[in-house]
Design an enzyme around this catalytic site. Structure first.
Site, PDB file in Angstrom:
ATOM      1  N   TYR A 142       0.716  -1.135   0.172  1.00 39.83           N
ATOM      2  CA  TYR A 142      -0.156   0.094  -0.069  1.00 39.83           C
ATOM      3  C   TYR A 142       0.779   1.224   0.039  1.00 39.83           C
ATOM      4  O   TYR A 142       0.347   2.177  -0.395  1.00 39.83           O
ATOM      5  CB  TYR A 142      -1.000   0.011   1.232  1.00 39.83           C
ATOM      6  CG  TYR A 142      -1.908  -0.782   1.187  1.00 39.83           C
ATOM      7  CD1 TYR A 142      -2.261  -1.808  -0.084  1.00 39.83           C
ATOM      8  CD2 TYR A 142      -2.956  -1.099   2.227  1.00 39.83           C
ATOM      9  CE1 TYR A 142      -3.152  -2.832  -0.058  1.00 39.83           C
ATOM     10  CE2 TYR A 142      -3.973  -2.218   2.189  1.00 39.83           C
ATOM     11  CZ  TYR A 142      -4.114  -2.789   0.843  1.00 39.83           C
ATOM     12  OH  TYR A 142      -5.032  -3.869   1.004  1.00 39.83           O
ATOM     13  N   ASP A 252     -11.317  -8.924   6.928  1.00 39.79           N
ATOM     14  CA  ASP A 252     -12.747  -8.880   6.606  1.00 39.79           C
ATOM     15  C   ASP A 252     -13.304 -10.084   6.416  1.00 39.79           C
ATOM     16  O   ASP A 252     -14.438 -10.237   6.598  1.00 39.79           O
ATOM     17  CB  ASP A 252     -12.657  -8.197   5.153  1.00 39.79           C
ATOM     18  CG  ASP A 252     -12.856  -6.608   5.171  1.00 39.79           C
ATOM     19  OD1 ASP A 252     -12.584  -6.089   6.324  1.00 39.79           O
ATOM     20  OD2 ASP A 252     -12.834  -5.903   4.124  1.00 39.79           O
TER      21      ASP A 252
END
Ligand code: NAD
Length: 357
Positions: A142, A252
């Site tokens: 990222y 998630d």
């Protein structure tokens, strides 16, 4: 005691869920004799609309001057087509970097009474689940170099994953300290059969654990296997440490196993006590402004702030118990609704939890 909390509501359901958490914090303050001072600052899409950038300098300054930070969520359809470095989510990445928050702790807990909200078979979740994913937050793909180009009419893009031993060691330490307080079991997730960064990750985690925490039972698991094991037998996991990208995805998945991402909080911390506390979900633009969002994740994030930034353990437990009490009385927001339960909106859910403190 006086505590200064910077509230970054963000976009979508952000303002609704933050209002719920602030309501609960105010009641907790009254009950336990603390004064929580709230100041509100723009981030994400709202900041883009007002200031042209997702993270204005004055928001960073306010966060760094506060005792801790409560965040709603950022993002929404309106800003989806902006280039990567101008999108709302960039504001969040920059804030984590500015606050030097390199560890993200995401407990995925299956609450008593919510086993029926899990998409997994009852048999697999009946004894409860609590998987704590410790995700590296300021390194990896990222934050790596990215390119976009066009070679002979073929458009291409690239992202780069990079980790240093120092970055891996400091997140391993966070995970080991947590594991020591629990079952002394740690799973480290990587993709060492393919990625060079993962080979460094695996070697570093193992060496660090063996040297500093020999009591911990460490197990290396490949990320693809981990994704499978989490739905096959989620109760086998306790503390899990992994990189930014894998942690994002696996947390998630863990969240979904527990029933609703509307119930799960996360904390991000660095070297100081000042942290960033937020729900793990996004800004849910599909339900924004309808007073149907689940405020519990943000309320629990606020509770984690009391415990981990301010050392207010009793106050943390009071909020957690209040959430359990309201669930025991069968009140549910739409995302965790099931037959025979009583459906309530975001404001009402938060108010009921506050009333239980
Ligand atoms: P999301 O988490 O916002 O929503 C996924 C689904 O879960 C939606 O159906 C939504 O209605 C539901 N949901 C989420 N939170 C809920 C809650 N508290 N109560 C009830 N239902 C809830 O993920 P998404 O749809 O992929 O992303 C929406 C936007 O949020 C995007 O712009 C994305 O980039 C952004 N996002 C922000 C963060 C953050 O701020 N930390 C994290 C993830 C996504």
């Amino acid at each position: 005691m006086n505590y200064n909390i910077a509230v970054l509501e963000g976009d979508g359901i952000g303002p609704e869920i933050c209002a719920g958490a602030v309501c609960v914090l105010k009641k907790t303050g009254e009950k336990f004799g603390h004064r929580f001072n709230f100041t509100y600052h723009p981030i994400g899409g709202r900041a883009i609309d007002e200031y042209g950038i997702p993270l204005p300098e004055k928001t960073v300054k306010a966060c760094l001057e506060s005792d801790s930070v409560l965040l709603g969520a950022v993002g929404g359809y309106k800003w989806d087509d902006l280039p990567a470095d101008k999108r709302p989510e960039k504001g969040l990445l920059e804030l984590r970097k500015a606050m030097n928050l390199y560890s993200n702790i995401r407990p995925a807990k299956l609450w008593k009474n919510l086993a029926d909200a899990s998409p997994l078979k009852y048999e697999l979740v009946k004894n409860g689940i609590e998987i704590i994913i410790v995700r590296e937050l300021t390194g990896g793909i990222y934050f790596g170099e990215r390119t976009r180009g066009n070679k002979n009419g073929d458009e291409y893009a690239s992202d780069t994953e990079k980790y240093s031993v120092h970055e891996i060691e400091r997140i391993t330490k966070v995970a080991c300290e947590l594991a020591m307080k629990r079952a002394k079991k740690l799973v480290s997730v990587d993709k060492a059969n393919v990625l060079e960064t993962s080979r460094l990750w695996r070697r570093t985690v193992r060496a660090y654990c063996e040297k500093h925490y020999p009591e911990i039972e460490l197990c290396d698991v490949l990320v693809d296997n981990m994704a499978m094991q989490m739905v096959k037998d989620p109760a086998q996991f306790d503390v899990v440490v992994t990189s930014n990208l894998f942690g994002d995805i696996l947390s998630d998945e863990a969240a979904q196993i527990t029933g609703s991402i509307g119930m799960l909080a996360s904390s991000s911390l660095g070297e100081t006590k000042r942290g960033l506390y937020e729900p793990i979900h996004g800004s849910a633009p599909d339900i924004a402004g309808q007073d149907v969002a689940n405020p519990v994740a943000t309320i629990l994030a606020a509770a984690m702030m009391l415990r981990d930034s301010f050392n207010l353990n009793e106050e943390y437990s009071a909020i957690e118990t209040a959430v359990q009490d309201v669930l025991d009385e069968n009140y549910r927001t739409a995302d965790i609704m099931s037959q025979g339960k009583i459906k309530v909106g975001c404001t009402k859910m938060a108010q009921m939890i506050a009333d239980k403190i």
